[in-house]
Write a protein that holds these residues in place. Structure first.
Motif, short mmCIF file in Angstrom:
data_model
loop_
_atom_site.label_atom_id
_atom_site.label_comp_id
_atom_site.label_asym_id
_atom_site.label_seq_id
_atom_site.Cartn_x
_atom_site.Cartn_y
_atom_site.Cartn_z
N LEU A 1 -15.28 17.05 -37.20
CA LEU A 1 -13.95 16.48 -37.12
C LEU A 1 -13.44 16.69 -35.70
CD1 LEU A 1 -11.45 15.37 -38.76
CD2 LEU A 1 -10.79 17.77 -39.05
N SER A 2 -12.80 15.66 -35.13
CA SER A 2 -12.30 15.73 -33.76
C SER A 2 -10.93 15.06 -33.69
CB SER A 2 -13.28 15.00 -32.83
OG SER A 2 -12.78 14.92 -31.52
N LYS A 3 -10.03 15.62 -32.86
CA LYS A 3 -8.73 15.02 -32.61
C LYS A 3 -8.57 14.86 -31.11
CE LYS A 3 -3.79 15.71 -33.55
NZ LYS A 3 -2.81 16.58 -34.24
N SER A 4 -8.09 13.69 -30.69
CA SER A 4 -7.85 13.42 -29.26
C SER A 4 -6.47 12.82 -29.10
CB SER A 4 -8.90 12.44 -28.72
OG SER A 4 -10.19 12.98 -28.84
N TYR A 5 -5.80 13.20 -28.02
CA TYR A 5 -4.42 12.80 -27.79
C TYR A 5 -4.32 11.46 -27.04
CZ TYR A 5 -3.50 17.48 -29.40
OH TYR A 5 -3.45 18.61 -30.15
N PRO A 6 -3.16 10.79 -27.14
CA PRO A 6 -2.96 9.50 -26.49
C PRO A 6 -3.36 9.52 -25.01
CG PRO A 6 -1.10 9.96 -27.90
CD PRO A 6 -1.95 11.22 -27.88
N GLY A 7 -4.03 8.46 -24.60
CA GLY A 7 -4.46 8.32 -23.21
C GLY A 7 -5.77 8.99 -22.86
N VAL A 8 -6.31 9.79 -23.76
CA VAL A 8 -7.56 10.52 -23.48
C VAL A 8 -8.75 9.56 -23.50
CG1 VAL A 8 -9.18 12.21 -24.46
CG2 VAL A 8 -6.75 12.76 -24.28
N VAL B 1 -7.89 10.79 -34.96
CA VAL B 1 -8.66 11.80 -35.68
C VAL B 1 -9.94 11.10 -36.11
CG1 VAL B 1 -8.72 13.34 -37.67
CG2 VAL B 1 -6.57 12.99 -36.43
N MET B 2 -11.07 11.70 -35.71
CA MET B 2 -12.36 11.10 -36.00
C MET B 2 -13.21 12.09 -36.78
SD MET B 2 -15.38 9.69 -33.44
CE MET B 2 -15.43 11.16 -32.47
N MET B 3 -13.87 11.56 -37.81
CA MET B 3 -14.91 12.30 -38.52
C MET B 3 -16.23 11.68 -38.11
SD MET B 3 -13.39 12.86 -42.39
CE MET B 3 -14.24 11.41 -42.93
N TYR B 4 -17.23 12.52 -37.91
CA TYR B 4 -18.53 11.96 -37.58
C TYR B 4 -19.66 12.79 -38.18
CZ TYR B 4 -18.53 15.24 -33.59
OH TYR B 4 -18.46 16.35 -32.79
N LEU B 5 -20.69 12.06 -38.56
CA LEU B 5 -21.90 12.65 -39.11
C LEU B 5 -23.00 12.53 -38.06
CD1 LEU B 5 -21.77 10.81 -42.54
CD2 LEU B 5 -21.18 13.20 -42.15
N THR B 6 -23.90 13.49 -38.04
CA THR B 6 -25.05 13.42 -37.14
C THR B 6 -26.32 13.72 -37.93
OG1 THR B 6 -24.80 15.75 -36.51
CG2 THR B 6 -23.72 14.11 -35.11
N THR B 7 -27.45 13.24 -37.41
CA THR B 7 -28.73 13.46 -38.08
C THR B 7 -29.33 14.82 -37.75
OG1 THR B 7 -29.85 12.27 -36.29
CG2 THR B 7 -29.32 11.01 -38.29
N LYS B 8 -28.76 15.52 -36.78
CA LYS B 8 -29.21 16.87 -36.41
C LYS B 8 -27.99 17.77 -36.28
CE LYS B 8 -33.55 15.70 -34.94
NZ LYS B 8 -34.80 16.35 -35.10
N ALA B 9 -28.14 19.03 -36.65
CA ALA B 9 -27.07 20.01 -36.44
C ALA B 9 -27.07 20.43 -34.97
CB ALA B 9 -27.28 21.22 -37.33
#
Length: 151
Positions: free
Chosen positions: A39-46, A116-124
């Motif tokens: 899970l990631s959060k980024s602010y406006p303009g980033v 707010v972004m959720m992301y899955l990856t194939t490797k830890a």
């Protein structure tokens, strides 16, 4: 579209209580294997760009806010090598995006609210051997103009 990149439109099932949506299922060809959910959060303009992986694929979903996502195919053997693809994703356009290994990716937060972004990856993620390689947001190889076009 860059070879290997997949987009899935999300279907919302709405009623008077809110909505429900399936994001990623094990019977879809979106993720070759499960590695990690983040899970990631980024602010406006980033602008968070660019990075790529040599081994892992990513699957991105923006839960809140809106983003301009930029992909660049670094894979020498790919028929779309050197091509750029732009996707506008977020709560105004709910998409699932699969990014294959070897495709550089990054995004810019659009509007006045964080994403707010959720992301899955194939490797830890491995601290001692991270599969993460960086390029500057203004790298001349990609040469992407991040400015909003006032049309």
């Amino acid at each position: 579209m860059i070879t290997g990149v997949k987009l899935k439109q999300i279907t919302k099932h709405c009623d008077d209580r809110g909505f429900f949506a399936e994001l990623v299922r094990n019977d879809e060809d979106l993720l070759s294997q499960f590695g990690q959910w983040s899970l990631s959060k980024s602010y406006p303009g980033v602008i968070k760009a660019f990075h790529y992986h040599k081994e892992q694929d990513d699957v991105w979903f923006f839960v809140a806010g809106n983003a301009e996502v930029v992909l660049y195919d670094l894979r020498e053997e790919s028929p779309t090598n050197g091509e750029t693809q732009v996707c506008y994703m977020g709560e105004d356009n709910p998409l699932i995006l699969t990014i294959p290994a070897g495709v550089a990716h990054g995004y810019r937060v659009l509007g006045e609210t964080p994403v707010v972004m959720m992301y899955l990856t194939t490797k830890a993620y491995q601290v001692e051997r991270p599969d993460e390689y960086r390029l500057a947001y203004d790298d001349p190889l990609i040469s992407f103009d991040w400015e909003t076009k006032h049309r």
